[in-house]
Motif scaffolding. Structure first.
Motif, PDB file in Angstrom:
ATOM      1  N   ARG A 258      14.457  20.285 -32.910  1.00 44.07           N
ATOM      2  CA  ARG A 258      15.174  21.409 -32.292  1.00 44.07           C
ATOM      3  C   ARG A 258      14.613  21.679 -30.892  1.00 44.07           C
ATOM      4  N   ASP A 260      14.947  20.631 -26.613  1.00 49.99           N
ATOM      5  CA  ASP A 260      15.940  20.131 -25.654  1.00 49.99           C
ATOM      6  C   ASP A 260      15.217  19.614 -24.411  1.00 49.99           C
ATOM      7  N   ARG A 262      16.322  18.291 -21.827  1.00 50.51           N
ATOM      8  CA  ARG A 262      17.001  18.527 -20.545  1.00 50.51           C
ATOM      9  C   ARG A 262      16.434  19.745 -19.815  1.00 50.51           C
ATOM     10  N   SER A 280      13.423  10.906 -26.014  1.00 46.16           N
ATOM     11  CA  SER A 280      14.108  12.121 -26.487  1.00 46.16           C
ATOM     12  C   SER A 280      15.555  11.812 -26.863  1.00 46.16           C
ATOM     13  N   GLY A 281      16.096  12.689 -27.697  1.00 50.62           N
ATOM     14  CA  GLY A 281      17.519  12.630 -28.093  1.00 50.62           C
ATOM     15  C   GLY A 281      18.114  14.011 -27.862  1.00 50.62           C
ATOM     16  N   ASP A 282      19.287  14.252 -28.452  1.00 48.17           N
ATOM     17  CA  ASP A 282      19.966  15.542 -28.242  1.00 48.17           C
ATOM     18  C   ASP A 282      19.075  16.725 -28.587  1.00 48.17           C
ATOM     19  N   ASP A 283      18.405  16.610 -29.761  1.00 46.95           N
ATOM     20  CA  ASP A 283      17.638  17.803 -30.187  1.00 46.95           C
ATOM     21  C   ASP A 283      16.242  17.439 -30.653  1.00 46.95           C
TER      22      ASP A 283
END
Ligand code: EPZ
Length: 421
Positions: A258, A260, A262, A280-283
């Motif tokens: 969980r 981020d 970005r 890293s990935g989306d979450d």
């Protein structure tokens, strides 16, 4: 008074879940004052500052409850506000209480909010909040330590703050949501917590664009309503960065859930320069580090540059790195209080005004140290993880303001850390 006892020298392995962002939760809880309907927020972190904000909202007459069945969900019902005064005894414990000023003034045409005192890291005035609200037609005086604000109905205005201010941008954006006409915030803060607040306001019926850039346009509306579904608060990028620094310093292989990536480009770039490998990935974010990090200098500045809230934590990493690094703090005038405590742990740091030069040492040596402010306490915990022997961090009520179960999360990835009375 609680303390944290840390036995250093262990690397960190496993997974840890990042909590919701403190600096998004605080303004979003206050945004509930803008409507008479109950607002539900999810992914609300369990922090002292959140508890204080709920107390402030209740002191105004709002219902503010954390759900029993879903502990990360909070409902604020400001349908029956009986007071427009945020008193000194509450505001003095948390400066962010200033965030009730804009919503109270916008919805009720009046507000009385104690001037937040300074705090350890700086005087932190709120003159830009006041200047912006006056530009929107508010009649504001400051008497006996209180801001007294009145306005028939706020009118949209074009506002350029003298400097980029995070809570200033948030207060003015919330006030503008119910003002008459268009407000343009030039020089707006771009921290991810601003767009997250704007998204909540838009779900409540506000008309906002440009949030996340330096120019935010708000068309005022007559009334706001509750979001149709609970608004989920973004992950805490500073908690994320704190754990990334801890692994980069102590070594190991940890995946943050969980999270981020970005929101942390500047910090991740510097951690890679220090030798950590980060995917890293989306979450999620995976950080791996072995051997001694390389010293990396940086200069704090407004988002998207390197965040001032990560300065103390990254300095702890530089303390045990190879080489030396220059760290310049440009946002707050006194945000080096952790330096003296790190020096007690054997760090080599020279401070000259707003710049600190850190010369890395192979090992720190455990000692009793004292937290002075929220991020300084996180810095001392990281230093304790890499110090020989025992480190006792005192006054960790500072840590509890902004970190959700820090020691439990660190223990979960292998640190030898416990809370002692
Ligand atoms: C927010 O504080 C954060 N707090 C701080 O996080 C963070 O360090 C800071 O932004 C900078 O990113 C919350 O969001 C609750 P500013 P804020 O207004 O809004 C000066 C943490 O560790 N200024 O952006 O109070 C001010 O003195 C905390 O979680 C004025 O002079 O900071 C500072 O030098 C610590 N007049 C600079 O601007 C004003 O009216 C930036 O302050 C407003 C600000």
């Amino acid at each position: 008074m609680d303390k944290l006892l840390i036995r250093g020298g262990r690397s960190l392995q496993g997974e840890v879940t990042i909590s919701g962002a403190k600096n998004a939760a605080l303004p979003e809880l206050c945004a509930a004052l803008l409507t008479a309907e109950p607002v539900v927020l999810s992914n609300v972190p369990r922090l002292q500052d959140v508890a204080t904000t709920l107390k402030v909202l209740r002191s105004l007459g709002a219902q503010a409850e954390r759900s029993e069945s879903q502990p990360d969900t909070v409902t604020i019902d400001a349908g029956n506000i009986t007071s427009r005064e945020a008193t000194y005894d509450l505001v003095k414990t948390m400066r962010a209480s200033i965030l009730v000023l804009g919503p109270l003034l916008a919805r009720f045409g009046e507000a009385k909010v104690s001037l937040p005192g300074g705090c350890a890291i700086g005087s932190r005035p709120v003159d830009q909040h006041i200047k912006g609200l006056q530009a929107m037609g508010a009649d504001i005086s400051v008497e006996h330590g209180y801001i007294l604000a009145r306005a028939q109905r706020l009118k949209g205005a074009r506002i350029t703050t003298d400097m980029v201010t995070v809570t200033g941008t948030e207060n003015l954006m919330m006030a503008a949501a119910l003002a008459e006409g268009e407000t343009v915030l030039e020089n707006a803060a771009q921290e991810p917590e601003i767009p997250d607040l704007a998204e909540l306001l838009i779900k409540m019926g506000a008309r906002i664009e440009g949030h996340g850039t330096s120019k935010v346009r708000i068309q005022g509306v007559e009334r706001l309503h509750a979001p149709a579904v609970p608004h989920e608060i973004i992950p805490d990028r500073i908690e994320t960065g704190t754990f990334l620094c801890a692994v980069a310093a102590a070594g190991g292989d940890v995946t943050l859930r969980r999270a981020d990536a970005r929101h942390l480009d500047a910090v991740i770039d510097k951690l890679r320069e220090a030798g950590a490998s980060i995917e890293s990935g989306d979450d999620w974010i995976r950080v791996r580090s072995q051997g001694r990090p390389k010293a990396v200098g940086f200069r704090t500045s407004e988002y998207p540059a390197f965040p001032t809230d990560m300065q103390a934590q990254f300095m702890a990493l530089d303390c045990v790195a190879e080489g030396s690094a220059r760290i310049t703090e440009t946002i707050f005038e006194n945000r080096f209080m952790h330096v003296n405590e790190l020096v007690r742990l054997g760090a080599k740091i020279e401070v000259d005004g707003h710049t600190a030069v850190v010369t890395g040492v192979p090992r720190l040596s455990g000692a009793t140290v004292m937290a002075t402010d929220l991020r300084a306490s996180a810095s001392l915990v990281i230093a304790g993880l890499v110090a020989d022997g025992e480190t006792l961090v005192d006054r960790i009520y500072h840590l509890d303001r902004g970190y959700d179960q820090m020691e439990a999360k660190l223990r979960g990835i292998g640190a030898d850390i416990e809370r002692v009375k």
